[in-house]
Write an enzyme that holds these catalytic residues in place. Structure first.
Site, PDB file in Angstrom:
ATOM      1  N   ASP A 162       0.864  -1.171   0.000  1.00 29.45           N
ATOM      2  CA  ASP A 162       0.000   0.000   0.000  1.00 29.45           C
ATOM      3  C   ASP A 162       0.910   1.233   0.000  1.00 29.45           C
ATOM      4  O   ASP A 162       2.112   1.130   0.252  1.00 29.45           O
ATOM      5  CB  ASP A 162      -0.884  -0.039   1.252  1.00 29.45           C
TER       6      ASP A 162
ATOM      7  N   ASP B 219      -1.315  -0.857   6.044  1.00 28.58           N
ATOM      8  CA  ASP B 219      -1.488  -0.273   7.373  1.00 28.58           C
ATOM      9  C   ASP B 219      -2.942  -0.210   7.815  1.00 28.58           C
ATOM     10  O   ASP B 219      -3.218   0.262   8.919  1.00 28.58           O
ATOM     11  CB  ASP B 219      -0.921   1.151   7.387  1.00 28.58           C
TER      12      ASP B 219
ATOM     13  N   ASP C  33      -0.230   5.140   1.011  1.00 26.02           N
ATOM     14  CA  ASP C  33      -0.491   6.100   2.087  1.00 26.02           C
ATOM     15  C   ASP C  33      -0.562   5.408   3.439  1.00 26.02           C
ATOM     16  O   ASP C  33      -1.348   4.483   3.634  1.00 26.02           O
ATOM     17  CB  ASP C  33      -1.809   6.842   1.833  1.00 26.02           C
TER      18      ASP C  33
END
Length: 252
Positions: free
Chosen positions: A13, A192, A15
């Protein structure tokens, strides 16, 4: 000791995983809200809205701003505002403003998290193909990767406009695995947020959850990734590589 077996590719991922993009995103959201004479939200609040793409970000921002405006006016003894523009149209206008402002602030408002460049370099040197899967609008992705000097590490990049179904749908991850020429279970996915872990589970990919990202204010362990790490370079021993102790500043 290796924690993962037969991993032939790694996807990430963006961001909250590789980059701290909250300063730029929050600035663009607030500029868009201000342009519509709505209350500004601030970075701490915007962080809880990140992760589902720009359209959802705008919906969350508008919902909050309308409620906040109503609360402020009630506190001041003023009557509520009747919006002549439907919420759906306001979201569209807000998104257009956001895209314009984010294009101006994205690079200066985005920073690599510690150890990201070293970790990506070590994985690439091992011969593992690396992919990127982000819900961020596609036009912003490549320029940002270039500005941060990490574009060179990725053989496959999937932005939010490149697939019909964004994470947590498995399609973006399945597409990356297909382009890498490996089975989903051979591709480790690192993220995250619950969207990342849900997408990995749905695609059949082993997953790593990082504790330092955004994730709507929730602890990543609630999403039950296969492994949880506090730092991205903890990946290296899990894949049979030495742990990198090199320090990186946010601006590297």
């Amino acid at each position: 000791m290796n924690k993962f077996e037969d991993i032939r590719g790694v996807a990430f991922d963006l961001d909250g995983t590789l980059v701290d993009s909250a300063p730029g995103l929050a600035a663009a959201v607030d500029m868009a809200l201000y342009a519509l004479e709505l209350p500004i939200a601030g970075e701490e609040r915007v962080i809880t809205w990140i992760g589902n793409g720009a359209d959802v970000l705008m919906e969350r921002a508008l919902t909050w701003a309308r409620q906040e405006r109503a609360t402020q006016r009630k506190t001041m003894g003023k009557p509520p505002v009747d919006d002549d523009i439907p919420a759906e149209e306001q979201v569209r206008i807000l998104r257009k403003l956001f895209d314009r402002y984010y294009g101006e602030v994205a690079e200066e408002g985005t920073f690599l998290f510690p150890h990201v460049a070293d970790t990506l370099g070590a994985l690439q040197a091992k011969g593992l193909p690396l992919g990127l899967v982000t819900n961020k609008p596609t036009p912003f992705v490549a320029p940002l990767l270039e500005a941060l000097d990490i574009a060179k590490y990725f053989s496959v990049v999937i932005g939010g406009d490149d697939v019909q179904n964004k994470k947590p749908h498995p399609d973006p991850l399945l597409l990356v695995a297909e382009r890498m020429g490996i089975a989903p279970q051979q591709m480790l996915f690192v993220g995250d947020s619950r969207n990342d872990i849900q997408a990995a589970k749905a695609a059949g990919c082993p997953s790593v959850g990082l504790t330092y990202g955004y994730n709507y204010g929730e602890a990543i362990d609630l999403s039950q990734p296969d492994v949880i790490y506090q730092s991205i370079n903890d990946l290296l021993p899990a894949l049979g590589l030495p742990h990198s102790e090199n320090q990186e500043s946010k601006n590297d």
